[in-house]
Write a protein that holds these residues in place. Structure first.
Motif, PDB file in Angstrom:
ATOM      1  N   VAL A 120      45.155  41.815  61.122  1.00  0.00           N
ATOM      2  CA  VAL A 120      45.585  43.149  60.711  1.00  0.00           C
ATOM      3  C   VAL A 120      46.475  43.819  61.758  1.00  0.00           C
ATOM      4  O   VAL A 120      46.725  45.022  61.693  1.00  0.00           O
ATOM      5  N   GLU A 121      46.950  43.055  62.724  1.00  0.00           N
ATOM      6  CA  GLU A 121      47.850  43.642  63.711  1.00  0.00           C
ATOM      7  C   GLU A 121      49.272  43.663  63.146  1.00  0.00           C
ATOM      8  O   GLU A 121      49.592  42.982  62.189  1.00  0.00           O
ATOM      9  N   GLY A 122      50.125  44.457  63.747  1.00  0.00           N
ATOM     10  CA  GLY A 122      51.497  44.559  63.281  1.00  0.00           C
ATOM     11  C   GLY A 122      51.648  45.536  62.139  1.00  0.00           C
ATOM     12  O   GLY A 122      50.720  46.268  61.777  1.00  0.00           O
ATOM     13  N   MET A 123      52.826  45.553  61.549  1.00  0.00           N
ATOM     14  CA  MET A 123      53.157  46.513  60.515  1.00  0.00           C
ATOM     15  C   MET A 123      53.048  45.889  59.123  1.00  0.00           C
ATOM     16  O   MET A 123      53.265  44.690  58.947  1.00  0.00           O
ATOM     17  N   PHE A 124      52.728  46.729  58.152  1.00  0.00           N
ATOM     18  CA  PHE A 124      52.660  46.282  56.765  1.00  0.00           C
ATOM     19  C   PHE A 124      53.971  46.659  56.084  1.00  0.00           C
ATOM     20  O   PHE A 124      54.355  47.827  56.070  1.00  0.00           O
ATOM     21  N   PRO A 125      54.681  45.695  55.501  1.00  0.00           N
ATOM     22  CA  PRO A 125      55.995  46.000  54.928  1.00  0.00           C
ATOM     23  C   PRO A 125      55.894  46.844  53.672  1.00  0.00           C
ATOM     24  O   PRO A 125      54.961  46.696  52.875  1.00  0.00           O
ATOM     25  N   ILE A 126      56.871  47.717  53.490  1.00  0.00           N
ATOM     26  CA  ILE A 126      56.952  48.497  52.266  1.00  0.00           C
ATOM     27  C   ILE A 126      57.580  47.629  51.188  1.00  0.00           C
ATOM     28  O   ILE A 126      58.106  46.544  51.459  1.00  0.00           O
ATOM     29  N   SER A 127      57.531  48.086  49.944  1.00  0.00           N
ATOM     30  CA  SER A 127      58.055  47.297  48.833  1.00  0.00           C
ATOM     31  C   SER A 127      59.577  47.121  48.948  1.00  0.00           C
ATOM     32  O   SER A 127      60.253  47.849  49.679  1.00  0.00           O
ATOM     33  N   ASP A 128      60.099  46.149  48.200  1.00  0.00           N
ATOM     34  CA  ASP A 128      61.543  45.903  48.197  1.00  0.00           C
ATOM     35  C   ASP A 128      62.322  47.048  47.550  1.00  0.00           C
ATOM     36  O   ASP A 128      63.507  47.221  47.821  1.00  0.00           O
ATOM     37  N   ASP A 129      61.649  47.823  46.695  1.00  0.00           N
ATOM     38  CA  ASP A 129      62.333  48.910  45.975  1.00  0.00           C
ATOM     39  C   ASP A 129      61.478  50.175  46.030  1.00  0.00           C
ATOM     40  O   ASP A 129      60.863  50.570  45.032  1.00  0.00           O
ATOM     41  N   PRO A 130      61.414  50.819  47.196  1.00  0.00           N
ATOM     42  CA  PRO A 130      60.554  52.008  47.313  1.00  0.00           C
ATOM     43  C   PRO A 130      60.990  53.159  46.420  1.00  0.00           C
ATOM     44  O   PRO A 130      60.163  53.986  46.023  1.00  0.00           O
ATOM     45  N   ARG A 131      62.289  53.234  46.068  1.00  0.00           N
ATOM     46  CA  ARG A 131      62.724  54.311  45.180  1.00  0.00           C
ATOM     47  C   ARG A 131      62.006  54.204  43.835  1.00  0.00           C
ATOM     48  O   ARG A 131      61.480  55.192  43.313  1.00  0.00           O
ATOM     49  N   ALA A 132      61.963  52.999  43.275  1.00  0.00           N
ATOM     50  CA  ALA A 132      61.300  52.808  41.986  1.00  0.00           C
ATOM     51  C   ALA A 132      59.788  52.945  42.109  1.00  0.00           C
ATOM     52  O   ALA A 132      59.125  53.495  41.225  1.00  0.00           O
ATOM     53  N   GLN A 133      59.234  52.463  43.207  1.00  0.00           N
ATOM     54  CA  GLN A 133      57.789  52.471  43.369  1.00  0.00           C
ATOM     55  C   GLN A 133      57.245  53.858  43.671  1.00  0.00           C
ATOM     56  O   GLN A 133      56.186  54.245  43.151  1.00  0.00           O
ATOM     57  N   LEU A 134      57.942  54.613  44.496  1.00  0.00           N
ATOM     58  CA  LEU A 134      57.408  55.877  44.991  1.00  0.00           C
ATOM     59  C   LEU A 134      58.069  57.118  44.414  1.00  0.00           C
ATOM     60  O   LEU A 134      57.440  58.172  44.316  1.00  0.00           O
ATOM     61  N   TYR A 135      59.356  57.012  44.048  1.00  0.00           N
ATOM     62  CA  TYR A 135      60.141  58.216  43.743  1.00  0.00           C
ATOM     63  C   TYR A 135      60.898  58.112  42.414  1.00  0.00           C
ATOM     64  O   TYR A 135      61.985  58.651  42.269  1.00  0.00           O
ATOM     65  N   ALA A 136      60.327  57.439  41.431  1.00  0.00           N
ATOM     66  CA  ALA A 136      61.069  57.130  40.206  1.00  0.00           C
ATOM     67  C   ALA A 136      61.618  58.364  39.506  1.00  0.00           C
ATOM     68  O   ALA A 136      62.710  58.321  38.930  1.00  0.00           O
ATOM     69  N   ASP A 137      60.896  59.461  39.527  1.00  0.00           N
ATOM     70  CA  ASP A 137      61.349  60.667  38.822  1.00  0.00           C
ATOM     71  C   ASP A 137      61.758  61.786  39.785  1.00  0.00           C
ATOM     72  O   ASP A 137      61.919  62.932  39.376  1.00  0.00           O
ATOM     73  N   VAL A 138      61.923  61.456  41.045  1.00  0.00           N
ATOM     74  CA  VAL A 138      62.328  62.444  42.043  1.00  0.00           C
ATOM     75  C   VAL A 138      63.842  62.636  41.962  1.00  0.00           C
ATOM     76  O   VAL A 138      64.582  61.652  41.854  1.00  0.00           O
TER      77      VAL A 138
END
Length: 230
Positions: A120-138
């Motif tokens: 569990v060391e290091g960083m966890f990568p974000i998705s390839d398309d954070p706009r669609a995953q997190l901000y679709a209607d923003v």
């Protein structure tokens, strides 16, 4: 709840910073709510630590408020918030917004039915398309700004088990985001059943960015113990 406005302590999710709450804080200020947004150590340019480190920051913020507190947690933020509020008498309510609601001995991995990792060391990568995953209607300009503010997330935060679950003793509410592409709605519904007050908003994963005024009104209702509308 009394007429005294509680201070709202806002807990961001993974890969984010306190600035993600800026639009919502403006709306809450209009409604007369003082607020503060914590910075979790597991997110940021110097991301480190795990759930206990994040919970300590949230707990310190709550203890530093002179008066009643309501904690509002988004996404991953629900995990350390759950740990942090246990045993804090000034916390009057815990509000989960498209957030994880862990019980003792659970982690983010266990709540989504994923095997726990060997390392569990290091960083966890974000998705390839954070706009669609997190901000679709923003709105596009708001989403562009949010995308530019995304930061690293330490992997350990997703694997740490919760040792105390504040929602067992602190009144809690849940806002289900009905068009969410990040935290699946069936998972949200299952987690929301652990709370005593479930509301819904027809947004993607980040209603504080897409519909901040509507979310602020929902929060006002939950803080004041008003029933859901028709």
């Amino acid at each position: 709840m009394t007429d005294q406005r509680p201070t709202l302590v806002l807990v961001h999710g993974a890969w984010h910073l306190p600035s993600t709450w800026d639009l919502l804080r403006g709306e809450l200020d209009t409604l007369g709510y003082p607020s503060l947004a914590v910075k979790l150590p597991t997110s940021g340019p110097d991301a480190h630590g795990g759930v206990p480190d994040d919970a300590e920051v949230i707990r310190a913020a709550c203890e530093g408020v002179d008066g009643p507190v309501v904690v509002i947690a988004h996404s991953y933020g629900g995990i350390p918030a759950t740990e942090a509020v246990a045993g804090l008498p000034r916390v009057r309510r815990l509000i989960y917004v498209a957030a994880f609601v862990p019980d003792v001995g659970e982690s983010m991995y266990t709540m989504v039915g994923a095997p726990e990792p060997d390392a569990v060391e290091g960083m966890f990568p974000i998705s390839d398309d954070p706009r669609a995953q997190l901000y679709a209607d923003v709105p596009e300009a708001v989403a562009d700004l949010a995308l530019g503010r995304l930061v690293d997330q330490h992997h350990r935060s997703f694997a740490d088990w919760v040792t105390r679950a504040g929602w067992h003793t602190v009144p809690s509410s849940y806002v289900v985001t009905e068009q969410d592409a990040s935290l699946a709605v069936p998972v949200q519904e299952r987690l929301a059943a652990r709370t005593e007050d479930v509301r819904r908003i027809a947004t993607s994963h980040s209603p504080h960015l897409s519909r901040p005024a509507e979310l602020a009104a929902l929060i006002d209702d939950m803080v004041r113990d008003r029933p859901s509308g028709p």
